[in-house]
Design an enzyme around this catalytic site. Structure first.
Site, PDB file in Angstrom:
ATOM      1  N   CYS A   9      -2.133  -2.445   7.477  1.00  0.00           N
ATOM      2  CA  CYS A   9      -1.570  -2.370   8.830  1.00  0.00           C
ATOM      3  C   CYS A   9      -1.687  -0.932   9.352  1.00  0.00           C
ATOM      4  O   CYS A   9      -2.059  -0.015   8.613  1.00  0.00           O
ATOM      5  CB  CYS A   9      -0.104  -2.822   8.811  1.00  0.00           C
ATOM      6  SG  CYS A   9       1.038  -1.632   8.056  1.00  0.00           S
TER       7      CYS A   9
ATOM      8  N   GLU B 114       0.818  -1.202   0.000  1.00  0.00           N
ATOM      9  CA  GLU B 114       0.000   0.000   0.000  1.00  0.00           C
ATOM     10  C   GLU B 114       0.853   1.253   0.000  1.00  0.00           C
ATOM     11  O   GLU B 114       0.620   2.194  -0.762  1.00  0.00           O
ATOM     12  CB  GLU B 114      -0.924   0.037   1.229  1.00  0.00           C
ATOM     13  CG  GLU B 114      -1.868  -1.132   1.342  1.00  0.00           C
ATOM     14  CD  GLU B 114      -1.315  -2.299   2.160  1.00  0.00           C
ATOM     15  OE1 GLU B 114      -0.182  -2.772   1.888  1.00  0.00           O
ATOM     16  OE2 GLU B 114      -2.027  -2.746   3.075  1.00  0.00           O
TER      17      GLU B 114
ATOM     18  N   CYS C  53       0.376   1.721   7.399  1.00  0.00           N
ATOM     19  CA  CYS C  53      -0.243   2.039   6.107  1.00  0.00           C
ATOM     20  C   CYS C  53      -1.500   2.881   6.295  1.00  0.00           C
ATOM     21  O   CYS C  53      -1.727   3.841   5.553  1.00  0.00           O
ATOM     22  CB  CYS C  53      -0.568   0.763   5.337  1.00  0.00           C
ATOM     23  SG  CYS C  53       0.909  -0.050   4.689  1.00  0.00           S
TER      24      CYS C  53
END
Length: 163
Positions: A112, A75, A115
């Site tokens: 996560c 990401e 991110c």
């Protein structure tokens, strides 16, 4: 004392055919990016694809390193690449596709914390939501309307003083 409940709307699709044509194309780009992941340690491949306001698609895949904190999630690879290549162009949609070399993944994986924070700052700066689409190898496809939905009470630059 006051109590508040924080919730968001999550759309769940049973198959890719329920997505729009542009979302399907973006999902295919994320799946292709996932195949190029460098994940020899976790054996968990992640691909990401962004649709920008100008129509460009930017991809990323997770890049691991034996010094674990040195790796980078798919990401952020995609978001940072978009910021470097197309500064000031809004991100409309982020698609994340995951798979494992060790088992079949049947539940979509959300970004996560690192991110989420990074994507949230892009969303706040562009003053428009970034839709998030999540898909595993098999199983349902999740879609939410904004990163703010999955990161309520987000930290931002206003906490740092004059912004």
């Amino acid at each position: 004392m006051e109590k508040k409940q924080i919730s968001f709307e999550l759309s769940i699709f049973e198959n890719i055919g329920e997505l729009s044509q542009s979302e399907q194309k973006l999902l295919q780009a994320a799946e292709q990016a996932r195949e190029n992941a460098y994940a020899p340690y976790s054996r968990f491949n992640v691909g990401a694809a962004l649709l920008l306001e100008n129509g460009e698609i930017v991809i990323g895949s997770n890049q691991e390193n034996a010094s674990y904190p040195s790796g980078l999630c798919a990401e952020r690879v995609a978001v940072f690449q978009a910021g470097a290549r197309f500064p000031g162009v809004a991100i409309k949609i982020l698609v994340i596709s995951v798979s494992s070399k060790d088992h079949v993944v049947v539940e979509p994986a959300a970004p996560c914390g690192n991110c989420r924070q990074s994507i949230m700052e892009y969303e706040q700066n562009q003053k428009s939501p970034i839709s998030i689409i999540l898909k595993a190898e098999k199983g349902p496809i999740y879609k939410c309307n904004s990163m703010a939905d999955i990161l309520p009470l987000a930290f931002n630059s206003s906490f740092l003083g004059d912004s």
